[in-house]
Design a protein around this motif. Structure first.
Motif, PDB file in Angstrom:
ATOM      1  N   ALA A  32       0.830  -1.206   0.000  1.00 12.55           N
ATOM      2  CA  ALA A  32       0.000   0.000   0.000  1.00 12.55           C
ATOM      3  C   ALA A  32       0.864   1.257   0.000  1.00 12.55           C
ATOM      4  O   ALA A  32       0.629   2.189  -0.792  1.00 12.55           O
ATOM      5  N   VAL A  33       1.849   1.305   0.857  1.00 12.60           N
ATOM      6  CA  VAL A  33       2.734   2.472   0.965  1.00 12.60           C
ATOM      7  C   VAL A  33       3.543   2.651  -0.313  1.00 12.60           C
ATOM      8  O   VAL A  33       3.638   3.750  -0.862  1.00 12.60           O
ATOM      9  N   ALA A  34       4.123   1.569  -0.812  1.00 11.30           N
ATOM     10  CA  ALA A  34       4.980   1.651  -1.998  1.00 11.30           C
ATOM     11  C   ALA A  34       4.199   2.080  -3.231  1.00 11.30           C
ATOM     12  O   ALA A  34       4.637   2.961  -3.980  1.00 11.30           O
ATOM     13  N   PHE A  35       3.038   1.467  -3.444  1.00  9.46           N
ATOM     14  CA  PHE A  35       2.270   1.814  -4.640  1.00  9.46           C
ATOM     15  C   PHE A  35       1.736   3.236  -4.564  1.00  9.46           C
ATOM     16  O   PHE A  35       1.668   3.927  -5.575  1.00  9.46           O
ATOM     17  N   GLU A  36       1.383   3.693  -3.376  1.00  9.55           N
ATOM     18  CA  GLU A  36       0.941   5.080  -3.243  1.00  9.55           C
ATOM     19  C   GLU A  36       2.088   6.038  -3.569  1.00  9.55           C
ATOM     20  O   GLU A  36       1.913   7.004  -4.301  1.00  9.55           O
ATOM     21  N   LYS A  37       3.267   5.775  -3.042  1.00  9.10           N
ATOM     22  CA  LYS A  37       4.416   6.669  -3.243  1.00  9.10           C
ATOM     23  C   LYS A  37       4.835   6.759  -4.704  1.00  9.10           C
ATOM     24  O   LYS A  37       5.183   7.831  -5.190  1.00  9.10           O
ATOM     25  N   TYR A  38       4.807   5.649  -5.430  1.00 15.89           N
ATOM     26  CA  TYR A  38       5.332   5.641  -6.792  1.00 15.89           C
ATOM     27  C   TYR A  38       4.267   5.835  -7.872  1.00 15.89           C
ATOM     28  O   TYR A  38       4.597   5.876  -9.056  1.00 15.89           O
ATOM     29  N   ALA A  39       3.011   6.009  -7.490  1.00 17.82           N
ATOM     30  CA  ALA A  39       1.953   6.276  -8.470  1.00 17.82           C
ATOM     31  C   ALA A  39       1.934   7.758  -8.831  1.00 17.82           C
ATOM     32  O   ALA A  39       2.018   8.615  -7.962  1.00 17.82           O
ATOM     33  N   ALA A  40       1.832   8.038 -10.123  1.00 16.69           N
ATOM     34  CA  ALA A  40       1.632   9.411 -10.590  1.00 16.69           C
ATOM     35  C   ALA A  40       0.239   9.855 -10.160  1.00 16.69           C
ATOM     36  O   ALA A  40      -0.621   9.018  -9.854  1.00 16.69           O
ATOM     37  N   PRO A  41      -0.032  11.152 -10.152  1.00 11.88           N
ATOM     38  CA  PRO A  41      -1.374  11.618  -9.782  1.00 11.88           C
ATOM     39  C   PRO A  41      -2.487  10.956 -10.590  1.00 11.88           C
ATOM     40  O   PRO A  41      -3.576  10.729 -10.072  1.00 11.88           O
ATOM     41  N   THR A  42      -2.202  10.612 -11.844  1.00 16.11           N
ATOM     42  CA  THR A  42      -3.193   9.932 -12.681  1.00 16.11           C
ATOM     43  C   THR A  42      -2.835   8.460 -12.881  1.00 16.11           C
ATOM     44  O   THR A  42      -3.395   7.795 -13.751  1.00 16.11           O
ATOM     45  N   GLY A  43      -1.898   7.935 -12.087  1.00 17.69           N
ATOM     46  CA  GLY A  43      -1.456   6.552 -12.218  1.00 17.69           C
ATOM     47  C   GLY A  43      -2.579   5.570 -11.940  1.00 17.69           C
ATOM     48  O   GLY A  43      -3.480   5.841 -11.138  1.00 17.69           O
ATOM     49  N   VAL A  44      -2.523   4.425 -12.634  1.00 20.74           N
ATOM     50  CA  VAL A  44      -3.559   3.403 -12.476  1.00 20.74           C
ATOM     51  C   VAL A  44      -2.948   2.026 -12.275  1.00 20.74           C
ATOM     52  O   VAL A  44      -1.829   1.748 -12.714  1.00 20.74           O
ATOM     53  N   ILE A  45      -3.719   1.174 -11.609  1.00 22.63           N
ATOM     54  CA  ILE A  45      -3.467  -0.251 -11.549  1.00 22.63           C
ATOM     55  C   ILE A  45      -4.760  -0.929 -11.983  1.00 22.63           C
ATOM     56  O   ILE A  45      -5.847  -0.352 -11.870  1.00 22.63           O
ATOM     57  N   ARG A  46      -4.658  -2.133 -12.488  1.00 24.06           N
ATOM     58  CA  ARG A  46      -5.844  -2.896 -12.883  1.00 24.06           C
ATOM     59  C   ARG A  46      -5.937  -4.098 -11.952  1.00 24.06           C
ATOM     60  O   ARG A  46      -5.027  -4.930 -11.912  1.00 24.06           O
ATOM     61  N   LYS A  47      -7.004  -4.152 -11.195  1.00 24.72           N
ATOM     62  CA  LYS A  47      -7.207  -5.239 -10.234  1.00 24.72           C
ATOM     63  C   LYS A  47      -8.653  -5.709 -10.299  1.00 24.72           C
ATOM     64  O   LYS A  47      -9.575  -4.898 -10.287  1.00 24.72           O
ATOM     65  N   GLY A  48      -8.836  -7.018 -10.368  1.00 26.28           N
ATOM     66  CA  GLY A  48     -10.185  -7.580 -10.371  1.00 26.28           C
ATOM     67  C   GLY A  48     -11.053  -7.053 -11.493  1.00 26.28           C
ATOM     68  O   GLY A  48     -12.249  -6.867 -11.312  1.00 26.28           O
ATOM     69  N   GLY A  49     -10.448  -6.790 -12.652  1.00 27.08           N
ATOM     70  CA  GLY A  49     -11.206  -6.284 -13.794  1.00 27.08           C
ATOM     71  C   GLY A  49     -11.554  -4.814 -13.711  1.00 27.08           C
ATOM     72  O   GLY A  49     -12.258  -4.297 -14.573  1.00 27.08           O
ATOM     73  N   LYS A  50     -11.065  -4.132 -12.673  1.00 24.88           N
ATOM     74  CA  LYS A  50     -11.342  -2.702 -12.511  1.00 24.88           C
ATOM     75  C   LYS A  50     -10.049  -1.914 -12.592  1.00 24.88           C
ATOM     76  O   LYS A  50      -8.981  -2.415 -12.249  1.00 24.88           O
ATOM     77  N   VAL A  51     -10.176  -0.670 -13.019  1.00 30.52           N
ATOM     78  CA  VAL A  51      -9.040   0.241 -13.028  1.00 30.52           C
ATOM     79  C   VAL A  51      -9.139   1.116 -11.785  1.00 30.52           C
ATOM     80  O   VAL A  51     -10.164   1.748 -11.540  1.00 30.52           O
ATOM     81  N   ILE A  52      -8.085   1.117 -10.995  1.00 33.12           N
ATOM     82  CA  ILE A  52      -8.009   1.923  -9.780  1.00 33.12           C
ATOM     83  C   ILE A  52      -7.068   3.086 -10.097  1.00 33.12           C
ATOM     84  O   ILE A  52      -5.926   2.863 -10.484  1.00 33.12           O
ATOM     85  N   GLN A  53      -7.546   4.324  -9.941  1.00 33.60           N
ATOM     86  CA  GLN A  53      -6.748   5.485 -10.353  1.00 33.60           C
ATOM     87  C   GLN A  53      -6.422   6.405  -9.192  1.00 33.60           C
ATOM     88  O   GLN A  53      -7.272   6.706  -8.362  1.00 33.60           O
ATOM     89  N   GLY A  54      -5.171   6.840  -9.190  1.00 36.29           N
ATOM     90  CA  GLY A  54      -4.699   7.822  -8.220  1.00 36.29           C
ATOM     91  C   GLY A  54      -4.042   7.185  -7.019  1.00 36.29           C
ATOM     92  O   GLY A  54      -4.441   6.095  -6.580  1.00 36.29           O
ATOM     93  N   PRO A  55      -3.022   7.835  -6.473  1.00 34.97           N
ATOM     94  CA  PRO A  55      -2.272   7.267  -5.347  1.00 34.97           C
ATOM     95  C   PRO A  55      -3.138   6.880  -4.144  1.00 34.97           C
ATOM     96  O   PRO A  55      -2.961   5.805  -3.575  1.00 34.97           O
ATOM     97  N   LYS A  56      -4.065   7.743  -3.760  1.00 35.58           N
ATOM     98  CA  LYS A  56      -4.887   7.457  -2.579  1.00 35.58           C
ATOM     99  C   LYS A  56      -5.772   6.237  -2.808  1.00 35.58           C
ATOM    100  O   LYS A  56      -5.862   5.351  -1.952  1.00 35.58           O
ATOM    101  N   ALA A  57      -6.433   6.170  -3.959  1.00 37.86           N
ATOM    102  CA  ALA A  57      -7.305   5.033  -4.267  1.00 37.86           C
ATOM    103  C   ALA A  57      -6.505   3.741  -4.376  1.00 37.86           C
ATOM    104  O   ALA A  57      -6.962   2.676  -3.935  1.00 37.86           O
ATOM    105  N   ILE A  58      -5.304   3.827  -4.937  1.00 30.52           N
ATOM    106  CA  ILE A  58      -4.446   2.643  -5.045  1.00 30.52           C
ATOM    107  C   ILE A  58      -4.047   2.160  -3.656  1.00 30.52           C
ATOM    108  O   ILE A  58      -4.119   0.968  -3.356  1.00 30.52           O
TER     109      ILE A  58
END
Length: 129
Positions: A32-58
């Motif tokens: 959680a900490v690592a992905f939040e720190k290294y995500a761009a403001p518009t950064g996304v991950i794809r989990k469970g068929g959904k796109v999660i956008q932004g450091p806080k949401a990630i």
């Protein structure tokens, strides 16, 4: 003045360093900490068929979905950087480790792909992971 080849080598080195710091932080402080720190403001991950956008949401996704004992380690096998030095991508192997209900360690391996964008402050953050 640096040549295009020197620039490319320098930028690849920067990406390798940021990937290592990202991986190391995931080991030290958790996903959680690592992905939040290294995500761009518009950064996304794809989990469970959904796109999660932004450091806080990630971060929230990892906090809500992670189980005790989970670890993720990775290292890029390939790095490429745009000729302008503002975008890059990496891919390589990862190992995702969990502990099942019996306490047994289970490892899943695969290939990751990350797209990096240089931020206005010069730091690299991922826009897709």
């Amino acid at each position: 003045m640096e040549s295009p080849t020197q620039n490319m080598a320098k930028w690849r080195s920067e990406i390798m360093a940021v990937e290592k710091k990202f991986n190391d932080l995931a080991q030290e402080k958790g996903l959680a900490v690592a992905f939040e720190k290294y995500a761009a403001p518009t950064g996304v991950i794809r989990k469970g068929g959904k796109v999660i956008q932004g450091p806080k949401a990630i971060r929230e996704w990892y906090e809500n979905d992670s189980r005790p004992g989970e670890t993720l380690t990775w290292k890029p096998d390939f790095i490429d950087v745009s000729s302008s030095g503002d975008m890059a991508y990496t891919y390589g192997g990862y190992v995702f480790t969990t502990i099942d209900s019996t306490g047994a360690k289970k490892e899943n391996t695969g290939t990751f792909h990350t797209v990096w964008k240089r931020q206005p402050d010069g730091n690299w953050k991922f826009v897709w992971d």
